[in-house]
Design a protein around this motif. Structure first.
Motif, PDB file in Angstrom:
ATOM      1  N   ASP A 115      -7.595  12.466   1.803  1.00 37.23           N
ATOM      2  CA  ASP A 115      -6.548  11.542   1.098  1.00 37.23           C
ATOM      3  C   ASP A 115      -6.609  10.385   1.700  1.00 37.23           C
ATOM      4  O   ASP A 115      -6.933   9.963   2.905  1.00 37.23           O
ATOM      5  CB  ASP A 115      -5.213  12.352   1.617  1.00 37.23           C
ATOM      6  CG  ASP A 115      -4.155  11.549   0.710  1.00 37.23           C
ATOM      7  OD1 ASP A 115      -4.286  11.230  -0.500  1.00 37.23           O
ATOM      8  OD2 ASP A 115      -2.963  11.378   1.384  1.00 37.23           O
ATOM      9  N   VAL A 116      -6.371   9.124   1.001  1.00 37.75           N
ATOM     10  CA  VAL A 116      -6.587   7.857   1.329  1.00 37.75           C
ATOM     11  C   VAL A 116      -5.254   6.969   1.289  1.00 37.75           C
ATOM     12  O   VAL A 116      -4.327   7.389   0.458  1.00 37.75           O
ATOM     13  CB  VAL A 116      -7.188   6.968   0.336  1.00 37.75           C
ATOM     14  CG1 VAL A 116      -7.403   5.277   0.721  1.00 37.75           C
ATOM     15  CG2 VAL A 116      -8.550   7.584   0.193  1.00 37.75           C
ATOM     16  N   GLU A 117      -4.924   6.573   2.464  1.00 41.06           N
ATOM     17  CA  GLU A 117      -3.364   6.234   2.498  1.00 41.06           C
ATOM     18  C   GLU A 117      -3.589   4.603   2.322  1.00 41.06           C
ATOM     19  O   GLU A 117      -4.163   3.949   3.266  1.00 41.06           O
ATOM     20  CB  GLU A 117      -2.858   6.387   3.968  1.00 41.06           C
ATOM     21  CG  GLU A 117      -1.287   5.908   4.192  1.00 41.06           C
ATOM     22  CD  GLU A 117      -1.006   6.185   5.544  1.00 41.06           C
ATOM     23  OE1 GLU A 117      -0.092   5.252   6.160  1.00 41.06           O
ATOM     24  OE2 GLU A 117      -1.377   6.978   6.232  1.00 41.06           O
ATOM     25  N   LEU A 118      -3.154   4.038   1.157  1.00 38.20           N
ATOM     26  CA  LEU A 118      -3.501   2.598   0.996  1.00 38.20           C
ATOM     27  C   LEU A 118      -2.327   1.788   1.776  1.00 38.20           C
ATOM     28  O   LEU A 118      -1.236   2.125   1.874  1.00 38.20           O
ATOM     29  CB  LEU A 118      -3.431   2.287  -0.623  1.00 38.20           C
ATOM     30  CG  LEU A 118      -4.320   3.025  -1.529  1.00 38.20           C
ATOM     31  CD1 LEU A 118      -3.925   2.923  -2.885  1.00 38.20           C
ATOM     32  CD2 LEU A 118      -5.664   2.657  -1.290  1.00 38.20           C
ATOM     33  N   GLY A 119      -3.043   0.807   1.929  1.00 43.20           N
ATOM     34  CA  GLY A 119      -1.895  -0.226   2.485  1.00 43.20           C
ATOM     35  C   GLY A 119      -1.931  -1.152   1.270  1.00 43.20           C
ATOM     36  O   GLY A 119      -1.949  -1.045   0.303  1.00 43.20           O
ATOM     37  N   GLN A 120      -1.586  -2.511   1.590  1.00 43.84           N
ATOM     38  CA  GLN A 120      -1.458  -3.553   0.639  1.00 43.84           C
ATOM     39  C   GLN A 120      -2.738  -3.851   0.118  1.00 43.84           C
ATOM     40  O   GLN A 120      -3.446  -4.162   0.710  1.00 43.84           O
ATOM     41  CB  GLN A 120      -0.737  -4.950   1.234  1.00 43.84           C
ATOM     42  CG  GLN A 120      -0.456  -6.091   0.155  1.00 43.84           C
ATOM     43  CD  GLN A 120      -0.069  -7.223   0.946  1.00 43.84           C
ATOM     44  OE1 GLN A 120      -0.031  -7.256   2.192  1.00 43.84           O
ATOM     45  NE2 GLN A 120       0.157  -8.237   0.142  1.00 43.84           N
ATOM     46  N   TYR A 121      -2.834  -3.904  -1.321  1.00 43.26           N
ATOM     47  CA  TYR A 121      -3.652  -4.132  -1.989  1.00 43.26           C
ATOM     48  C   TYR A 121      -3.426  -5.179  -3.077  1.00 43.26           C
ATOM     49  O   TYR A 121      -4.230  -5.677  -4.049  1.00 43.26           O
ATOM     50  CB  TYR A 121      -4.474  -3.007  -2.884  1.00 43.26           C
ATOM     51  CG  TYR A 121      -3.763  -2.103  -3.548  1.00 43.26           C
ATOM     52  CD1 TYR A 121      -3.808  -2.302  -4.979  1.00 43.26           C
ATOM     53  CD2 TYR A 121      -2.962  -1.021  -3.334  1.00 43.26           C
ATOM     54  CE1 TYR A 121      -2.982  -1.590  -5.916  1.00 43.26           C
ATOM     55  CE2 TYR A 121      -2.345  -0.238  -4.095  1.00 43.26           C
ATOM     56  CZ  TYR A 121      -2.390  -0.631  -5.681  1.00 43.26           C
ATOM     57  OH  TYR A 121      -1.731   0.193  -6.504  1.00 43.26           O
ATOM     58  N   LYS A 122      -2.165  -5.474  -3.265  1.00 44.61           N
ATOM     59  CA  LYS A 122      -1.821  -6.568  -4.395  1.00 44.61           C
ATOM     60  C   LYS A 122      -1.143  -7.724  -3.559  1.00 44.61           C
ATOM     61  O   LYS A 122      -0.256  -7.438  -2.565  1.00 44.61           O
ATOM     62  CB  LYS A 122      -0.615  -6.077  -5.212  1.00 44.61           C
ATOM     63  CG  LYS A 122      -1.140  -5.073  -6.286  1.00 44.61           C
ATOM     64  CD  LYS A 122       0.065  -4.641  -7.241  1.00 44.61           C
ATOM     65  CE  LYS A 122      -0.533  -3.440  -8.123  1.00 44.61           C
ATOM     66  NZ  LYS A 122       0.615  -3.055  -8.967  1.00 44.61           N
ATOM     67  N   GLY A 123      -1.509  -8.939  -3.898  1.00 45.55           N
ATOM     68  CA  GLY A 123      -1.100 -10.158  -3.447  1.00 45.55           C
ATOM     69  C   GLY A 123      -1.520 -10.556  -2.067  1.00 45.55           C
ATOM     70  O   GLY A 123      -0.919 -11.322  -1.254  1.00 45.55           O
ATOM     71  N   ILE A 124      -2.536  -9.856  -1.512  1.00 40.44           N
ATOM     72  CA  ILE A 124      -3.260 -10.056  -0.583  1.00 40.44           C
ATOM     73  C   ILE A 124      -4.046 -11.697  -0.494  1.00 40.44           C
ATOM     74  O   ILE A 124      -4.189 -12.259  -1.511  1.00 40.44           O
ATOM     75  CB  ILE A 124      -4.419  -9.347  -0.212  1.00 40.44           C
ATOM     76  CG1 ILE A 124      -5.480  -9.211  -1.281  1.00 40.44           C
ATOM     77  CG2 ILE A 124      -3.847  -7.841   0.090  1.00 40.44           C
ATOM     78  CD1 ILE A 124      -6.658  -8.557  -0.903  1.00 40.44           C
ATOM     79  N   GLU A 125      -3.892 -12.231   0.821  1.00 42.28           N
ATOM     80  CA  GLU A 125      -4.406 -13.818   0.784  1.00 42.28           C
ATOM     81  C   GLU A 125      -6.011 -13.692   1.002  1.00 42.28           C
ATOM     82  O   GLU A 125      -6.468 -13.102   1.725  1.00 42.28           O
ATOM     83  CB  GLU A 125      -3.686 -14.261   1.861  1.00 42.28           C
ATOM     84  CG  GLU A 125      -2.357 -14.591   1.524  1.00 42.28           C
ATOM     85  CD  GLU A 125      -1.623 -15.464   2.852  1.00 42.28           C
ATOM     86  OE1 GLU A 125      -2.092 -15.627   3.705  1.00 42.28           O
ATOM     87  OE2 GLU A 125      -0.571 -16.077   2.398  1.00 42.28           O
ATOM     88  N   VAL A 126      -6.655 -14.614   0.158  1.00 40.56           N
ATOM     89  CA  VAL A 126      -7.862 -14.561   0.068  1.00 40.56           C
ATOM     90  C   VAL A 126      -8.383 -16.201   0.445  1.00 40.56           C
ATOM     91  O   VAL A 126      -7.684 -16.928  -0.765  1.00 40.56           O
ATOM     92  CB  VAL A 126      -8.657 -14.019  -1.166  1.00 40.56           C
ATOM     93  CG1 VAL A 126     -10.339 -14.082  -0.935  1.00 40.56           C
ATOM     94  CG2 VAL A 126      -8.195 -12.673  -1.216  1.00 40.56           C
TER      95      VAL A 126
END
Length: 432
Positions: A115-126
């Motif tokens: 099972d993958v526990e996602l962190g932030q994946y929208k709005g990340i700074e690049v």
């Protein structure tokens, strides 16, 4: 049939399967029919002894193995479907209870898709990445075009000099003994290309066509062939021919000859635009990679070691495939580098773990966002593949099975998910 999920931790599931005695009896009958011809019992022709006689003569356990193999798969699959478990390897099984007239109880321990526990994946700074074309980029491209369109002219009236293309025959010796791989006839070598051992090319300079001479060199300490490292060698060389390149002048006539443009300035502008487009693609791909790295770092997942081992196997196969293009193979590479396969697997472990984690995280985001491959996208990908392999779309479709079509869909979803992550990122400049 019933089953019980006894434990699920660290991506390993322990399942207890209870197969009713009636079902196990079916398995025993199947095993008897499959194996009866193998049994040789006094008083009976081969294959004619009743099951009860076979069990008394050889023991009841003689039929267990094939009986279990017959009844286990259905019970196991039913349990996986019931608990919504996705295995990533074959299970290890342990027989808890077995016997005629008894329920068959099996414990199966299987690594499962974690099972993958996602962190932030929208709005990340690049961070914004930019590559701009320099004058030297255009100059280098023009020089490549000049090299490609150069005339090669034979030399008859002078000795070899740096920049010439020479044809040589040679054989190498260490302590007067020729060594493997040290001989060649009619080898084309550009002097100054640093293709050979340091000092080799320089000693050809000054010699004329048909000269025969010795070249004395020392193999580098880090040379790729173990038994040649640091060794002094003598090469017997014959200079067969000398040629030099005559490069065309950079002018409007050159532009007309090599392109659809009438002037050199127009050609330069076109080259600059082409390079900039490639730089922009490179910059975008780098930013996408950075976005994915951040998203993967933000996620948590416990990866079964078997998944990492499989990725290492894939990496080793890829390495062997690429080495064969260079005239080597994996075994030869290990010999040259002085490593064992275990050493190489250890070196690849962390990178393989990251690749597996990246795949799992991207897959999870794709599912979360309901990203799918459309029929049109699949058709476009198949058409692209057909073009690359120079076959018709219809012929390629005939060769593709269901699993291969699913792989194409998975690839499309994977890269669409990466695009989704990037499109939902915040691109920040250096100043920000």
């Amino acid at each position: 049939m019933s089953s019980n999920l006894k434990k699920l931790e660290k991506s390993v599931a322990t399942i207890e399967l209870n197969i009713p005695k009636e079902k196990f009896e079916e398995g025993l009958n199947y095993s008897y029919k499959k194996n009866v011809g193998k049994f040789n019992i006094p008083g009976f022709r081969r294959g004619k002894a009743p099951r009860i006689i076979v069990e008394r003569y050889y023991g009841e356990g003689v039929l267990y193995e094939d009986a279990i193999e017959h009844v286990f798969p259905d019970a196991y699959q039913e349990a996986l479907d019931s608990f919504k478990i996705e295995p990533v390897d074959s299970p290890n099984i342990d027989i808890i209870q077995i016997g005629k007239g008894k329920d068959l109880i099996i414990e199966a321990v299987v690594p499962v898709l974690p099972d993958v526990e996602l962190g932030q994946y929208k709005g990340i700074e690049v961070k914004k990445v930019e590559y701009n074309v320099k004058d030297e980029d255009v100059t280098n491209r023009l020089e490549q075009m000049r090299e490609k369109n150069a005339r090669v002219i034979p030399v008859e009236d002078r000795a070899a000099q740096m920049g010439d293309i020479v044809d040589i025959s040679f054989e190498g010796f260490i302590d007067g003994v020729p060594f493997e791989g040290g001989k060649s006839d009619n080898y084309s070598l550009e002097l100054g290309s640093k293709t050979f051992i340091p000092g080799f090319e320089e000693q050809i300079v000054g010699h004329n066509v048909n000269d025969e001479f010795d070249v004395n060199v020392k193999f580098p300490e880090d040379y790729r062939v173990e038994n040649l490292k640091g060794k002094d060698a003598v090469f017997k060389v014959k200079l067969n021919s000398i040629k030099y390149k005559e490069l065309p002048e950079l002018n409007d006539d050159f532009a007309k000859d090599v392109s659809e443009f009438d002037t050199l300035d127009e050609l330069k502008d076109s080259i600059k635009k082409e390079i900039q487009e490639q730089y922009n693609k490179n910059a975008e791909n780098e930013m996408k990679d950075n976005a994915v790295k951040t998203v993967v770092e933000n996620a948590k997942v416990e990866i079964p070691e078997v998944m990492i081992d499989r990725q290492i196997d894939i990496s080793l196969r890829d390495l062997d495939y690429n080495l064969r293009y260079q005239g080597l193979n994996l075994d030869k590479y290990l010999e040259i580098t002085g490593k064992s396969k275990d050493d190489l697997r250890k070196e690849m472990h962390d990178d393989a773990a990251l690749r597996v984690k990246t795949q799992l995280v991207i897959d999870k985001i794709g599912k979360n966002e309901n990203i799918e491959a459309t029929d049109e996208e699949v058709e476009n990908r198949i058409s692209e593949m057909a073009k690359n392999y120079n076959i018709s779309v219809e012929d390629l479709k005939k060769e593709l099975n269901e699993n291969q079509i699913n792989n194409i869909k998975e690839d499309i979803v994977y890269f669409k998910t990466i695009d989704f992550i990037f499109d939902n990122s915040k691109i920040i400049s250096k100043e920000e």
